[in-house]
Every structure is written in C-alpha cells, then in structure tokens.
Design an enzyme around this catalytic site. Structure first.
Site, PDB file in Angstrom:
ATOM      1  N   ASN A 165      -6.486   1.144  -2.836  1.00 33.62           N
ATOM      2  CA  ASN A 165      -7.489   1.312  -3.926  1.00 33.62           C
ATOM      3  C   ASN A 165      -6.901   2.086  -5.047  1.00 33.62           C
ATOM      4  O   ASN A 165      -7.355   1.840  -6.329  1.00 33.62           O
ATOM      5  CB  ASN A 165      -8.697   1.882  -3.270  1.00 33.62           C
ATOM      6  CG  ASN A 165      -9.579   0.999  -2.588  1.00 33.62           C
ATOM      7  OD1 ASN A 165     -10.602   0.600  -2.866  1.00 33.62           O
ATOM      8  ND2 ASN A 165      -9.239   0.925  -1.306  1.00 33.62           N
ATOM      9  N   CYS A 201     -11.542   2.854  -0.161  1.00 37.75           N
ATOM     10  CA  CYS A 201     -10.206   3.267   0.358  1.00 37.75           C
ATOM     11  C   CYS A 201      -9.949   2.505   1.638  1.00 37.75           C
ATOM     12  O   CYS A 201     -10.741   2.155   2.515  1.00 37.75           O
ATOM     13  CB  CYS A 201     -10.240   4.759   0.938  1.00 37.75           C
ATOM     14  SG  CYS A 201      -8.582   5.363   1.411  1.00 37.75           S
ATOM     15  N   ASP A 243       0.999  -0.912  -0.073  1.00 38.67           N
ATOM     16  CA  ASP A 243      -0.092  -0.165   0.055  1.00 38.67           C
ATOM     17  C   ASP A 243       0.890   1.232   0.042  1.00 38.67           C
ATOM     18  O   ASP A 243       1.960   1.155   0.390  1.00 38.67           O
ATOM     19  CB  ASP A 243      -0.864   0.029   1.197  1.00 38.67           C
ATOM     20  CG  ASP A 243      -1.788   1.132   1.337  1.00 38.67           C
ATOM     21  OD1 ASP A 243      -2.539   1.760   0.323  1.00 38.67           O
ATOM     22  OD2 ASP A 243      -1.902   1.991   2.378  1.00 38.67           O
ATOM     23  N   SER A 244       0.380   2.301  -0.139  1.00 40.61           N
ATOM     24  CA  SER A 244       1.069   3.482  -0.062  1.00 40.61           C
ATOM     25  C   SER A 244       1.453   3.994   1.353  1.00 40.61           C
ATOM     26  O   SER A 244       2.729   4.836   1.667  1.00 40.61           O
ATOM     27  CB  SER A 244       0.275   4.838  -0.599  1.00 40.61           C
ATOM     28  OG  SER A 244      -0.882   4.868   0.095  1.00 40.61           O
ATOM     29  N   GLU A 299      -5.440   8.723  10.003  1.00 40.99           N
ATOM     30  CA  GLU A 299      -4.100   8.863  10.288  1.00 40.99           C
ATOM     31  C   GLU A 299      -3.927   9.669  11.666  1.00 40.99           C
ATOM     32  O   GLU A 299      -3.034   9.175  12.597  1.00 40.99           O
ATOM     33  CB  GLU A 299      -3.103   9.312   9.215  1.00 40.99           C
ATOM     34  CG  GLU A 299      -3.428   8.366   8.042  1.00 40.99           C
ATOM     35  CD  GLU A 299      -2.181   8.226   7.060  1.00 40.99           C
ATOM     36  OE1 GLU A 299      -1.150   8.943   7.357  1.00 40.99           O
ATOM     37  OE2 GLU A 299      -2.217   7.533   6.095  1.00 40.99           O
ATOM     38  N   HIS A 340      -8.266   3.189   4.228  1.00 43.46           N
ATOM     39  CA  HIS A 340      -8.550   3.669   5.555  1.00 43.46           C
ATOM     40  C   HIS A 340      -9.795   3.995   6.160  1.00 43.46           C
ATOM     41  O   HIS A 340     -10.208   4.110   7.055  1.00 43.46           O
ATOM     42  CB  HIS A 340      -7.808   5.335   5.360  1.00 43.46           C
ATOM     43  CG  HIS A 340      -6.537   5.656   5.354  1.00 43.46           C
ATOM     44  ND1 HIS A 340      -5.969   5.042   4.226  1.00 43.46           N
ATOM     45  CD2 HIS A 340      -5.548   6.398   6.084  1.00 43.46           C
ATOM     46  CE1 HIS A 340      -4.536   5.412   4.577  1.00 43.46           C
ATOM     47  NE2 HIS A 340      -4.559   6.094   5.312  1.00 43.46           N
ATOM     48  N   GLY A 342      -3.380   8.855  -3.466  1.00 39.43           N
ATOM     49  CA  GLY A 342      -4.538   9.175  -3.939  1.00 39.43           C
ATOM     50  C   GLY A 342      -4.722  10.636  -4.814  1.00 39.43           C
ATOM     51  O   GLY A 342      -5.633  10.945  -5.371  1.00 39.43           O
TER      52      GLY A 342
HETATM   53  N1  DGL Z   1      -4.301   3.587   0.524  1.00 37.49           N
HETATM   54  C1  DGL Z   1      -4.915   4.669  -0.287  1.00 37.49           C
HETATM   55  C2  DGL Z   1      -5.938   3.919  -1.128  1.00 37.49           C
HETATM   56  O1  DGL Z   1      -6.584   2.979  -0.458  1.00 37.49           O
HETATM   57  C3  DGL Z   1      -5.149   5.806   0.582  1.00 37.49           C
HETATM   58  C4  DGL Z   1      -4.094   6.840   0.753  1.00 37.49           C
HETATM   59  C5  DGL Z   1      -3.379   7.154  -0.289  1.00 37.49           C
HETATM   60  O2  DGL Z   1      -4.060   8.191  -0.994  1.00 37.49           O
HETATM   61  O3  DGL Z   1      -2.245   6.800  -0.477  1.00 37.49           O
HETATM   62  O4  DGL Z   1      -6.606   4.750  -2.042  1.00 37.49           O
END
Ligand code: DGL
Length: 267
Positions: free
Chosen positions: A76, A186, A12-13, A154, A188, A45
């Site tokens: 996502n 998403c 993930d990011s 966060e 989060h 994102g």
């Molecule tokens: N993990 C990202 C998503 O599910 C959200 C956080 C980001 O923007 O990197 O899209």
C-alpha cells in the site's frame, strides 16, 4: 510485445505482499508469479515519499529484467507514493492495491462513511481519500495509521489480548465517527481480520484490498488478453534483498502454505 506466458511480477517491502500473491494464486491457478520482497529495506511505511519511490523503482527494474508481463505493486505504501512514477516509466501494465480497495469500499458503503487504516505513510499520502472521493465525492473518509499492526503480524501475535487491545485503541476514533465500511489498507492486515472484525462489530463491512487486487489482476489480464492459457505447471519464484530464511519462515503464514526456497538478490 508482452508475452502472455511470462510471469506476473509482484513486489512489496517484505512479506506483506504475499497476502496478495495468495489471492492471485487462488483466482489464477495457471499463472506464474515472481515475487520480490525488499527485506533489506523494510519497512516502507515509515519512509519519506522520495525514498519509497526510489526503492519501488529499483524493485520494478529487477522484476522487469525477468520478463514479467504485468507488475503488481503489492504494498500500500509503495502504491501510495510510487504508482504514478512506475506507470510513467514502464510499458507493461502496472497495478496497485489502493484503487481496487477503494472501488470495493464504494460498492460496500451504505452511509458513505468509510474508514481507512494503513501505515503512517499510506495515511499521510491521502491516496485512499483521493481514490474514494474520485469515485464518489459524497463519501466521507476517516483515516487512522496503525503502525503496531505490522510488527504484531510478523511476530505472529494475531490473536489474544495484545492485538485485541491494540486494535480497540486504534479503531475507537473511527467507530466514534460511525463508519460502516473499513478498508484494510496494508498488506499485513488480512492476518488481523478476525481481531479487527471483533473490534469494529458486525455493522462494519471490512474490505480486504489483497482480495480486491487479485480480482482486478484477473480482470486486467482478461481484458488485455494476457492470460496464460496453456495448462503448464505455473512457476513460483521468491526473491528477497536480505535474510531469505527469515522471509520463508514468516512468509508462510502470509502465503497460507509452505513456500519454496527464497533466493537472495542484490538490489
Ligand atoms: N507492505 C507495507 C504496506 O502495505 C507494510 C509494511 C511496510 O511498512 O513496509 O504498506
């Protein structure tokens, strides 16, 4: 030849994909997991598709070097922009989070009016709309980017007036369109489930794509005969491209328990 005793690679990011790890752990307690959070380059994102594809390929390559048996794109935005490219490039199974969430929404909706919330990139990509309408062309999709949800989770602002006000403002247009199902598109957003549920009311079914993805991981491992069957203690490793201690601190809330030390990797 893919080794069934290899770990599942998840990236993930940043911390968000830990909500997917949490569900995989719950469903598949004997599986080892290597998680990579690209904390040096989060958020994805807000980035362009080309940039997200480049980042996603680098994450996948780093995990491949650790002999993973399956790759889960637990983001996502990365699933929206990079899943096809990763599937073309890799010769191990690659799963994203969008198809599982869309499948569950198609099962859940009674009126065919489905809402999707996600990052600006995910919503702009229209991948949820495509995935939903590919399974049922009669479905009408209403989308809403909710960029403030990521920093709120966060920061730990998942209850109280601030997230409530933000959620009500974002979700009002979807409610005006009489959705009966809402996809949390998403990684989060599972942390804001209660606030979102209150804002949309009981008549709207929430679909948690983290949970649905874990189910698809399980089904895919079973179908491909890649389940780890020896009752060895599963191994968990957490890799990050920046600030391991911040990741550990914030990540525990996403993972639902204390995590072992995260290791810095050069991406
Ligand atoms: N993990 C990202 C998503 O599910 C959200 C956080 C980001 O923007 O990197 O899209």
């Amino acid at each position: 030849m893919v080794d069934r005793h290899g770990a599942i690679g998840v990236f993930d990011s940043g911390v968000g994909g830990l909500t997917v790890v949490r569900q995989i752990e719950a469903r598949l307690p004997t599986e080892s997991i290597i998680y990579l959070g690209d904390t040096a380059r989060v958020p994805y994102g807000t980035k362009s598709p080309e940039t997200v594809v480049r980042y996603a390929k680098a994450c996948a390559q780093l995990l491949l070097e650790r002999d993973i048996k399956m790759l889960v794109v637990a983001c996502n935005t990365a699933s929206a922009f990079a899943l096809d490219a990763l599937r073309d490039d890799l010769d191990i199974p690659v799963l994203g989070v969008i198809e599982p969430g869309a499948q569950a929404a198609v099962r859940a909706t009674r009126t065919g009016r489905v809402g999707v919330i996600g990052t600006a990139g995910t919503i702009r990509s229209e991948r949820y709309r495509e995935a939903l309408q590919c399974q049922d062309p009669s479905i009408t999709v209403f989308s809403q980017a909710c960029p403030l949800f990521v920093p709120l989770t966060e920061e730990g602002w998942t209850t109280g007036d601030v997230p409530k006000t933000v959620a009500e403002a974002y979700l009002a247009p979807l409610l005006e369109n009489n959705i009966d199902t809402l996809v949390l598109g998403c990684t989060h957003y599972p942390l804001l489930k209660e606030v979102i549920a209150q804002a949309v009311g009981e008549a709207v079914t929430l679909v948690d794509s983290a949970d649905e993805t874990a189910l698809v991981v399980q089904e895919s491992l079973e179908a491909l005969k890649l389940c780890c069957e020896t009752p060895l203690l599963p191994q968990f490793r957490f890799l990050v491209s920046d600030a391991p201690s911040d990741f550990e601190q914030v990540g525990q809330r996403f993972l639902g328990h204390v995590m072992q030390e995260a290791e810095w990797v050069n991406l």
